[in-house]
Motif scaffolding. Structure first.
Motif, PDB file in Angstrom:
ATOM      1  N   MET A  26       0.831  -1.207   0.000  1.00  0.00           N
ATOM      2  CA  MET A  26       0.000   0.000   0.000  1.00  0.00           C
ATOM      3  C   MET A  26       0.866   1.258   0.000  1.00  0.00           C
ATOM      4  O   MET A  26       0.561   2.215  -0.715  1.00  0.00           O
ATOM      5  N   SER A  29       2.586   1.396  -3.540  1.00  0.00           N
ATOM      6  CA  SER A  29       1.640   1.727  -4.615  1.00  0.00           C
ATOM      7  C   SER A  29       1.133   3.162  -4.473  1.00  0.00           C
ATOM      8  O   SER A  29       0.952   3.845  -5.481  1.00  0.00           O
ATOM      9  N   GLU A  33       1.795   5.736  -7.400  1.00  0.00           N
ATOM     10  CA  GLU A  33       0.621   6.354  -8.036  1.00  0.00           C
ATOM     11  C   GLU A  33       0.807   7.871  -8.067  1.00  0.00           C
ATOM     12  O   GLU A  33       0.549   8.527  -9.074  1.00  0.00           O
ATOM     13  N   HIS A  39      -1.151   2.383 -11.436  1.00  0.00           N
ATOM     14  CA  HIS A  39      -2.255   1.767 -10.717  1.00  0.00           C
ATOM     15  C   HIS A  39      -1.672   0.710  -9.781  1.00  0.00           C
ATOM     16  O   HIS A  39      -0.561   0.210  -9.995  1.00  0.00           O
ATOM     17  N   ARG A  40      -2.433   0.351  -8.777  1.00  0.00           N
ATOM     18  CA  ARG A  40      -1.979  -0.637  -7.787  1.00  0.00           C
ATOM     19  C   ARG A  40      -1.572  -1.954  -8.457  1.00  0.00           C
ATOM     20  O   ARG A  40      -0.575  -2.570  -8.086  1.00  0.00           O
ATOM     21  N   SER A  41      -2.321  -2.376  -9.459  1.00  0.00           N
ATOM     22  CA  SER A  41      -2.027  -3.656 -10.131  1.00  0.00           C
ATOM     23  C   SER A  41      -0.657  -3.622 -10.819  1.00  0.00           C
ATOM     24  O   SER A  41       0.065  -4.622 -10.829  1.00  0.00           O
ATOM     25  N   THR A  43       1.936  -1.862  -9.838  1.00  0.00           N
ATOM     26  CA  THR A  43       2.922  -1.947  -8.760  1.00  0.00           C
ATOM     27  C   THR A  43       3.069  -3.386  -8.285  1.00  0.00           C
ATOM     28  O   THR A  43       4.191  -3.885  -8.145  1.00  0.00           O
TER      29      THR A  43
END
Length: 127
Positions: A26, A29, A33, A39-41, A43
């Motif tokens: 978290m 990411s 971001e 995007h988190r995906s 990362t």
């Protein structure tokens, strides 16, 4: 690490971890971001690839997991600089400096900084 060759995406993650680690998914990411628009995906995919390559390690941190770099920043910078120098300027620092100085006006401060670096190198002093 013997030979460090990092992709731009790996530099992004490692810069984040070199700044502060260990970091959770978290935290990483969120930082990426904000700084590069990932995007988190993206990362998560990059973290998994880097872990498989041995560039980072995932550790248990409380109830979650956190990542730490396994690559030394200075080693990566030296390897990248040498690779760039070899690829673009046939290993010649002089050619690189000449190209940079001819294509761009250097400020008095930048010239003074370069002179100080060269003087230090001539005296055999480390950075």
């Amino acid at each position: 690490m013997e030979h460090i060759k990092l992709a731009p995406s790996e530099w992004n993650v490692l810069n984040c971890l070199w700044e502060s680690s260990p970091r959770t998914v978290m935290q990483i990411s969120g930082e990426l971001e904000r700084t590069v628009g990932w995007h988190r995906s993206t990362t998560i995919t990059t973290l998994h690839r880097m872990e498989a390559k041995g560039l980072i390690r995932c550790e248990q941190a409380g109830r979650g997991k956190a990542y730490v770099p396994l690559v030394d920043r200075e080693e990566a910078e030296v390897a990248e600089t040498q690779s760039f120098l070899d690829r673009v300027y046939r290993g010649s620092v002089g050619m690189m400096m000449s190209a940079m100085a001819q294509r761009r006006e250097l400020s008095a401060g930048e010239i003074a900084e370069l002179r100080a670096i060269l003087d230090q190198a001539e005296r055999g002093e480390g950075q």
